[in-house]
Scaffold this motif. Structure first.
Motif, PDB file in Angstrom:
ATOM      1  N   PRO A  27       0.836  -1.211   0.000  1.00 43.06           N
ATOM      2  CA  PRO A  27       0.000   0.000   0.000  1.00 43.06           C
ATOM      3  C   PRO A  27       0.864   1.252   0.000  1.00 43.06           C
ATOM      4  CG  PRO A  27       0.075  -0.946   2.188  1.00 43.06           C
ATOM      5  CD  PRO A  27       0.787  -1.918   1.280  1.00 43.06           C
ATOM      6  N   ALA A  28       0.229   2.397  -0.247  1.00 42.83           N
ATOM      7  CA  ALA A  28       0.939   3.675  -0.213  1.00 42.83           C
ATOM      8  C   ALA A  28       1.436   3.930   1.205  1.00 42.83           C
ATOM      9  CB  ALA A  28       0.015   4.805  -0.652  1.00 42.83           C
ATOM     10  N   ASP A  29       2.602   4.511   1.314  1.00 47.42           N
ATOM     11  CA  ASP A  29       3.191   4.820   2.612  1.00 47.42           C
ATOM     12  C   ASP A  29       2.623   6.141   3.105  1.00 47.42           C
ATOM     13  OD1 ASP A  29       4.760   5.260   4.832  1.00 47.42           O
ATOM     14  OD2 ASP A  29       6.666   5.056   3.781  1.00 47.42           O
ATOM     15  N   VAL A  30       2.061   6.127   4.292  1.00 44.93           N
ATOM     16  CA  VAL A  30       1.453   7.332   4.860  1.00 44.93           C
ATOM     17  C   VAL A  30       2.481   8.453   4.960  1.00 44.93           C
ATOM     18  CG1 VAL A  30       0.264   8.292   6.860  1.00 44.93           C
ATOM     19  CG2 VAL A  30      -0.300   6.011   6.053  1.00 44.93           C
ATOM     20  N   ALA A  31       3.751   8.123   5.136  1.00 46.73           N
ATOM     21  CA  ALA A  31       4.793   9.143   5.236  1.00 46.73           C
ATOM     22  C   ALA A  31       4.944   9.915   3.930  1.00 46.73           C
ATOM     23  CB  ALA A  31       6.126   8.503   5.617  1.00 46.73           C
ATOM     24  N   ASP A  32       4.482   9.326   2.811  1.00 46.03           N
ATOM     25  CA  ASP A  32       4.571   9.997   1.516  1.00 46.03           C
ATOM     26  C   ASP A  32       3.416  10.959   1.276  1.00 46.03           C
ATOM     27  OD1 ASP A  32       6.843   8.572   0.955  1.00 46.03           O
ATOM     28  OD2 ASP A  32       5.809   7.052  -0.245  1.00 46.03           O
ATOM     29  N   ARG A  33       2.505  11.068   2.227  1.00 44.67           N
ATOM     30  CA  ARG A  33       1.315  11.893   2.048  1.00 44.67           C
ATOM     31  C   ARG A  33       1.571  13.318   2.511  1.00 44.67           C
ATOM     32  NH1 ARG A  33      -3.909   8.955   2.269  1.00 44.67           N
ATOM     33  NH2 ARG A  33      -4.608  10.968   2.939  1.00 44.67           N
ATOM     34  N   SER A  34       0.850  14.218   1.913  1.00 43.35           N
ATOM     35  CA  SER A  34       0.891  15.600   2.370  1.00 43.35           C
ATOM     36  C   SER A  34      -0.076  15.749   3.538  1.00 43.35           C
ATOM     37  CB  SER A  34       0.483  16.529   1.221  1.00 43.35           C
ATOM     38  OG  SER A  34      -0.861  16.283   0.877  1.00 43.35           O
ATOM     39  N   GLU A  35      -0.139  16.927   4.132  1.00 48.38           N
ATOM     40  CA  GLU A  35      -1.132  17.207   5.180  1.00 48.38           C
ATOM     41  C   GLU A  35      -2.509  16.954   4.602  1.00 48.38           C
ATOM     42  OE1 GLU A  35      -1.446  19.481   8.141  1.00 48.38           O
ATOM     43  OE2 GLU A  35       0.617  19.186   8.729  1.00 48.38           O
ATOM     44  N   PRO A  36      -3.445  16.446   5.396  1.00 46.20           N
ATOM     45  CA  PRO A  36      -4.792  16.236   4.859  1.00 46.20           C
ATOM     46  C   PRO A  36      -5.394  17.563   4.432  1.00 46.20           C
ATOM     47  CG  PRO A  36      -4.729  15.863   7.242  1.00 46.20           C
ATOM     48  CD  PRO A  36      -3.333  16.111   6.794  1.00 46.20           C
ATOM     49  N   THR A  37      -6.086  17.526   3.327  1.00 46.71           N
ATOM     50  CA  THR A  37      -6.705  18.737   2.830  1.00 46.71           C
ATOM     51  C   THR A  37      -8.196  18.522   2.719  1.00 46.71           C
ATOM     52  OG1 THR A  37      -6.423  18.028   0.546  1.00 46.71           O
ATOM     53  CG2 THR A  37      -4.693  19.428   1.471  1.00 46.71           C
ATOM     54  N   VAL A  38      -8.915  19.605   2.842  1.00 47.02           N
ATOM     55  CA  VAL A  38     -10.350  19.569   2.637  1.00 47.02           C
ATOM     56  C   VAL A  38     -10.561  20.065   1.216  1.00 47.02           C
ATOM     57  CG1 VAL A  38     -12.549  20.466   3.413  1.00 47.02           C
ATOM     58  CG2 VAL A  38     -10.729  20.024   5.064  1.00 47.02           C
ATOM     59  N   ARG A  39     -11.070  19.189   0.340  1.00 50.01           N
ATOM     60  CA  ARG A  39     -11.215  19.555  -1.054  1.00 50.01           C
ATOM     61  C   ARG A  39     -12.511  20.299  -1.298  1.00 50.01           C
ATOM     62  NH1 ARG A  39      -9.218  14.119  -3.249  1.00 50.01           N
ATOM     63  NH2 ARG A  39     -11.420  13.686  -3.269  1.00 50.01           N
ATOM     64  N   GLY A  40     -13.235  20.581  -0.269  1.00 52.20           N
ATOM     65  CA  GLY A  40     -14.476  21.313  -0.435  1.00 52.20           C
ATOM     66  C   GLY A  40     -15.427  20.588  -1.360  1.00 52.20           C
ATOM     67  N   GLY A  41     -16.461  20.111  -0.840  1.00 55.52           N
ATOM     68  CA  GLY A  41     -17.400  19.376  -1.672  1.00 55.52           C
ATOM     69  C   GLY A  41     -18.675  19.127  -0.912  1.00 55.52           C
ATOM     70  N   ARG A  42     -19.450  18.272  -1.459  1.00 55.40           N
ATOM     71  CA  ARG A  42     -20.749  17.969  -0.882  1.00 55.40           C
ATOM     72  C   ARG A  42     -20.616  16.951   0.241  1.00 55.40           C
ATOM     73  NH1 ARG A  42     -19.774  13.760  -3.260  1.00 55.40           N
ATOM     74  NH2 ARG A  42     -20.574  12.448  -4.819  1.00 55.40           N
ATOM     75  N   ALA A  43     -21.603  16.941   1.086  1.00 61.59           N
ATOM     76  CA  ALA A  43     -21.668  15.930   2.141  1.00 61.59           C
ATOM     77  C   ALA A  43     -22.211  14.656   1.509  1.00 61.59           C
ATOM     78  CB  ALA A  43     -22.575  16.398   3.267  1.00 61.59           C
ATOM     79  N   ILE A  44     -21.531  13.540   1.699  1.00 60.24           N
ATOM     80  CA  ILE A  44     -21.972  12.294   1.087  1.00 60.24           C
ATOM     81  C   ILE A  44     -22.919  11.514   1.993  1.00 60.24           C
ATOM     82  CG2 ILE A  44     -19.901  12.104  -0.331  1.00 60.24           C
ATOM     83  CD1 ILE A  44     -18.981   9.867   1.598  1.00 60.24           C
ATOM     84  N   LEU A  45     -23.211  12.062   3.160  1.00 63.11           N
ATOM     85  CA  LEU A  45     -24.087  11.384   4.109  1.00 63.11           C
ATOM     86  C   LEU A  45     -24.891  12.429   4.872  1.00 63.11           C
ATOM     87  CD1 LEU A  45     -24.728   8.673   5.759  1.00 63.11           C
ATOM     88  CD2 LEU A  45     -23.006   9.511   7.343  1.00 63.11           C
ATOM     89  N   ASP A  46     -26.182  12.179   5.039  1.00 59.59           N
ATOM     90  CA  ASP A  46     -27.023  13.038   5.865  1.00 59.59           C
ATOM     91  C   ASP A  46     -26.988  12.458   7.277  1.00 59.59           C
ATOM     92  OD1 ASP A  46     -29.072  14.222   7.332  1.00 59.59           O
ATOM     93  OD2 ASP A  46     -30.486  14.225   5.656  1.00 59.59           O
ATOM     94  N   PRO A  47     -26.275  13.105   8.209  1.00 56.11           N
ATOM     95  CA  PRO A  47     -26.140  12.521   9.548  1.00 56.11           C
ATOM     96  C   PRO A  47     -27.467  12.453  10.299  1.00 56.11           C
ATOM     97  CG  PRO A  47     -25.278  14.764   9.525  1.00 56.11           C
ATOM     98  CD  PRO A  47     -25.598  14.411   8.110  1.00 56.11           C
ATOM     99  N   TYR A  48     -28.377  13.355  10.005  1.00 60.74           N
ATOM    100  CA  TYR A  48     -29.675  13.342  10.684  1.00 60.74           C
ATOM    101  C   TYR A  48     -30.507  12.139  10.244  1.00 60.74           C
ATOM    102  CZ  TYR A  48     -28.491  17.986  12.323  1.00 60.74           C
ATOM    103  OH  TYR A  48     -27.867  19.039  12.935  1.00 60.74           O
ATOM    104  N   ALA A  49     -30.494  11.852   8.941  1.00 59.65           N
ATOM    105  CA  ALA A  49     -31.246  10.700   8.436  1.00 59.65           C
ATOM    106  C   ALA A  49     -30.666   9.401   8.995  1.00 59.65           C
ATOM    107  CB  ALA A  49     -31.223  10.681   6.911  1.00 59.65           C
TER     108      ALA A  49
END
Length: 184
Positions: free
Chosen positions: A102-124
């Motif tokens: 698998p990809a090595d986590v050390a090769d990753r950049s800081e997590p980014t928020v790509r801005g997008g839609r919510a894929i889950l309605d937490p209330y439902a």
């Protein structure tokens, strides 16, 4: 040696509408445990992707069992993790594993928020039970958890502060906010 455990029939769709063929792969590690990851091959051609390690299992049988339980929501989260990873990519799609690990986590950049839609309605989901909500939230990426928090205004924290939180902390933020106000 790495192997493909399961090839998924349904395409996984990225936020940009690109469709990917997904396959769960695994390989034994030097200590005898098995590590698993997900590979994604663009249906329209292009560079394949792989996720960081998604699981560590005691043996091949348990790795196969893990792969059989992967849901479309989990695969969407794994695709997000693969898209966010800064890892070398294979030159061409194949039906055998593209990488031997698998990809090595050390090769990753800081997590980014790509801005997008919510894929889950937490209330439902909460209406069906808190345990179901927690299970569904734990199956998706931190980026999507932050998107849910933003879309439903569940926290006043900045995107940067939220993106530095662990999955567990993000899930607690969502569950606590929804529990306080179970209806929108």
């Amino acid at each position: 040696m790495a192997e493909v455990l399961i090839q998924f029939e349904t395409a996984v769709v990225a936020d940009d509408a690109a469709k990917y063929y997904a396959q769960a792969c695994a390989a034994p590690m030097p200590d005898g445990l098995w590590e698993g990851w997900i590979e994604f091959v663009p249906l329209q051609g292009g560079t394949p992707l792989r996720s960081p390690r998604e699981t560590t299992q005691p043996n091949r049988r348990d790795a196969v069992y893990w792969a059989t339980g992967l849901t479309p929501v989990y695969l969407a989260g794994a695709l997000d993790r693969a898209l966010d990873a800064l890892v070398p990519k294979a030159a061409s799609p194949q039906r055998s594993p593209i990488w031997q690990s698998p990809a090595d986590v050390a090769d990753r950049s800081e997590p980014t928020v790509r801005g997008g839609r919510a894929i889950l309605d937490p209330y439902a989901a909460y209406e069906k039970g808190e345990m179901l909500l927690r299970k569904e939230l734990h199956a998706i990426s931190n980026m999507h958890l932050v998107n849910i928090i933003r879309a439903y205004k569940l926290s006043d924290e900045s995107d940067g502060a939220l993106s530095r939180l662990s999955s567990d902390a993000l899930v607690e933020t969502i569950v606590s906010a929804v529990r306080r106000t179970p209806t929108r």
